[in-house]
Design a protein around this motif. Sequence first.
Motif, PDB file in Angstrom:
ATOM      1  N   SER A  97      15.838 -20.406  16.313  1.00  0.00           N
ATOM      2  CA  SER A  97      14.592 -19.685  15.992  1.00  0.00           C
ATOM      3  C   SER A  97      14.900 -18.417  15.206  1.00  0.00           C
ATOM      4  O   SER A  97      14.160 -18.051  14.291  1.00  0.00           O
ATOM      5  CB  SER A  97      13.828 -19.340  17.275  1.00  0.00           C
ATOM      6  OG  SER A  97      13.311 -20.493  17.869  1.00  0.00           O
ATOM      7  N   TYR A  98      15.990 -17.773  15.570  1.00  0.00           N
ATOM      8  CA  TYR A  98      16.436 -16.566  14.863  1.00  0.00           C
ATOM      9  C   TYR A  98      16.783 -16.918  13.411  1.00  0.00           C
ATOM     10  O   TYR A  98      16.405 -16.193  12.475  1.00  0.00           O
ATOM     11  CB  TYR A  98      17.654 -16.008  15.593  1.00  0.00           C
ATOM     12  CG  TYR A  98      18.188 -14.675  15.084  1.00  0.00           C
ATOM     13  CD1 TYR A  98      17.576 -13.478  15.445  1.00  0.00           C
ATOM     14  CD2 TYR A  98      19.325 -14.620  14.294  1.00  0.00           C
ATOM     15  CE1 TYR A  98      18.079 -12.249  15.012  1.00  0.00           C
ATOM     16  CE2 TYR A  98      19.841 -13.412  13.847  1.00  0.00           C
ATOM     17  CZ  TYR A  98      19.217 -12.225  14.225  1.00  0.00           C
ATOM     18  OH  TYR A  98      19.725 -11.007  13.791  1.00  0.00           O
ATOM     19  N   ALA A  99      17.437 -18.053  13.236  1.00  0.00           N
ATOM     20  CA  ALA A  99      17.804 -18.514  11.889  1.00  0.00           C
ATOM     21  C   ALA A  99      16.564 -18.885  11.079  1.00  0.00           C
ATOM     22  O   ALA A  99      16.489 -18.624   9.871  1.00  0.00           O
ATOM     23  CB  ALA A  99      18.749 -19.706  11.987  1.00  0.00           C
ATOM     24  N   GLN A 100      15.585 -19.499  11.743  1.00  0.00           N
ATOM     25  CA  GLN A 100      14.342 -19.852  11.058  1.00  0.00           C
ATOM     26  C   GLN A 100      13.600 -18.602  10.600  1.00  0.00           C
ATOM     27  O   GLN A 100      13.029 -18.569   9.504  1.00  0.00           O
ATOM     28  CB  GLN A 100      13.452 -20.687  11.983  1.00  0.00           C
ATOM     29  CG  GLN A 100      13.971 -22.089  12.219  1.00  0.00           C
ATOM     30  CD  GLN A 100      13.235 -22.813  13.334  1.00  0.00           C
ATOM     31  OE1 GLN A 100      12.292 -22.292  13.923  1.00  0.00           O
ATOM     32  NE2 GLN A 100      13.682 -24.027  13.637  1.00  0.00           N
ATOM     33  N   THR A 108      20.088 -14.767   5.272  1.00  0.00           N
ATOM     34  CA  THR A 108      20.844 -15.510   6.274  1.00  0.00           C
ATOM     35  C   THR A 108      20.740 -14.797   7.624  1.00  0.00           C
ATOM     36  O   THR A 108      20.397 -13.605   7.672  1.00  0.00           O
ATOM     37  CB  THR A 108      22.321 -15.614   5.879  1.00  0.00           C
ATOM     38  OG1 THR A 108      22.895 -14.289   5.901  1.00  0.00           O
ATOM     39  CG2 THR A 108      22.482 -16.213   4.496  1.00  0.00           C
ATOM     40  N   PRO A 109      21.043 -15.508   8.732  1.00  0.00           N
ATOM     41  CA  PRO A 109      21.050 -14.843  10.039  1.00  0.00           C
ATOM     42  C   PRO A 109      22.001 -13.652  10.076  1.00  0.00           C
ATOM     43  O   PRO A 109      21.701 -12.621  10.701  1.00  0.00           O
ATOM     44  CB  PRO A 109      21.511 -15.956  10.992  1.00  0.00           C
ATOM     45  CG  PRO A 109      21.114 -17.218  10.319  1.00  0.00           C
ATOM     46  CD  PRO A 109      21.283 -16.962   8.851  1.00  0.00           C
ATOM     47  N   GLU A 110      23.154 -13.787   9.409  1.00  0.00           N
ATOM     48  CA  GLU A 110      24.124 -12.692   9.379  1.00  0.00           C
ATOM     49  C   GLU A 110      23.554 -11.474   8.655  1.00  0.00           C
ATOM     50  O   GLU A 110      23.757 -10.326   9.077  1.00  0.00           O
ATOM     51  CB  GLU A 110      25.409 -13.147   8.689  1.00  0.00           C
ATOM     52  CG  GLU A 110      26.202 -14.216   9.443  1.00  0.00           C
ATOM     53  CD  GLU A 110      25.584 -15.600   9.363  1.00  0.00           C
ATOM     54  OE1 GLU A 110      25.892 -16.432  10.231  1.00  0.00           O
ATOM     55  OE2 GLU A 110      24.773 -15.842   8.440  1.00  0.00           O
ATOM     56  N   GLN A 111      22.814 -11.727   7.578  1.00  0.00           N
ATOM     57  CA  GLN A 111      22.191 -10.620   6.848  1.00  0.00           C
ATOM     58  C   GLN A 111      21.103  -9.952   7.675  1.00  0.00           C
ATOM     59  O   GLN A 111      20.938  -8.730   7.629  1.00  0.00           O
ATOM     60  CB  GLN A 111      21.620 -11.139   5.522  1.00  0.00           C
ATOM     61  CG  GLN A 111      22.671 -11.492   4.485  1.00  0.00           C
ATOM     62  CD  GLN A 111      22.077 -12.171   3.259  1.00  0.00           C
ATOM     63  OE1 GLN A 111      21.115 -12.946   3.355  1.00  0.00           O
ATOM     64  NE2 GLN A 111      22.650 -11.896   2.097  1.00  0.00           N
ATOM     65  N   LEU A 112      20.359 -10.755   8.433  1.00  0.00           N
ATOM     66  CA  LEU A 112      19.336 -10.191   9.306  1.00  0.00           C
ATOM     67  C   LEU A 112      19.966  -9.308  10.370  1.00  0.00           C
ATOM     68  O   LEU A 112      19.488  -8.213  10.660  1.00  0.00           O
ATOM     69  CB  LEU A 112      18.524 -11.314   9.959  1.00  0.00           C
ATOM     70  CG  LEU A 112      17.453 -10.881  10.973  1.00  0.00           C
ATOM     71  CD1 LEU A 112      16.483  -9.870  10.359  1.00  0.00           C
ATOM     72  CD2 LEU A 112      16.701 -12.095  11.503  1.00  0.00           C
TER      73      LEU A 112
END
Length: 312
Positions: A97-100, A108-112
Amino acid sequence: MTTTFSHRLSPLILGCAAALILMGCGSPLRAQTVAVMVNGEPITNYDIEQRSKLDTLSTHKPADRQQVINQLIDEKLKIKEAKKYGVDPSSTDIDQSYAQMSSRMRITPEQLTKSLESQGIRSDTLKNRIKADMVWTSLVRGRYKESLQVGEKDVAAAVKVSGGDEKQEADAFEYKMQPIVLLVPQGSAPAAIEARHKEAEALRGRVQSCNDANALFKSMQNAAIREAVVKTSADMPAVLRELLDKTPIGHLTPPEVTKQGIEMVALCDRKPTTVDTPKKREIREKMYAEKYDAKSKAYLQEIRKAAMIEYR
């Protein structure tokens, strides 16, 4: 001997102090102080500070401390209530869900995660909120499925009250179609893309039915035709509806350049329908959301009354 012991103790004190600073970001004791106990589970000042930063980042307004505390209390209650009914997503589910969410933000999730950290916010702060939202939505929809249903008579009555839906009723169709793609490798030169586009235009003239489309594209290299899908006017944006309404049955829509290559749609059938229209879909979703919100608030108020909430 005392001097030696003192020298040995100093690095230990410094190490402990450094660890505390890392844990509490300059105010370890206050940060780890419990502010509220919810059914025996603590909410610390650090939790409140983290959520306040996240809310401020989301709303661009200073967060109200009591509102933040209420959010955190509600989330504790939601997660505990959901567990009673076996609704307990794994860390993998939360990460997905975090990735979505990051995908919707086009990062990207890492950038978030890095973006949050630059504001002094741990990714777990957002993931905890995601988890609470996930379990609560699943729980409310599961427990109150029957009472959340929206009757078609109610939808029709609401449409009439809103001024009717004559135009949408007349223009509502059910479309049977097959998506087609002529594959173009990523990074191809503009000339290669243009050549593939011209090829698609030429192929349009050869297709007079979906049988023609299947025979042609299933045997063609670097091309694919997918299984037929059926959608109503309410399922599609206005631009695509207009395009399909202009396309003769059995023919292909104009080619469009996408990430995969050159895409078209073979229109196999189009027939009028009153089962669903854009207006009906809009009103149905609004009525469902109103029912859901009312049931969610009542349910949460119920478990709040039964909860042990102790402010420190």
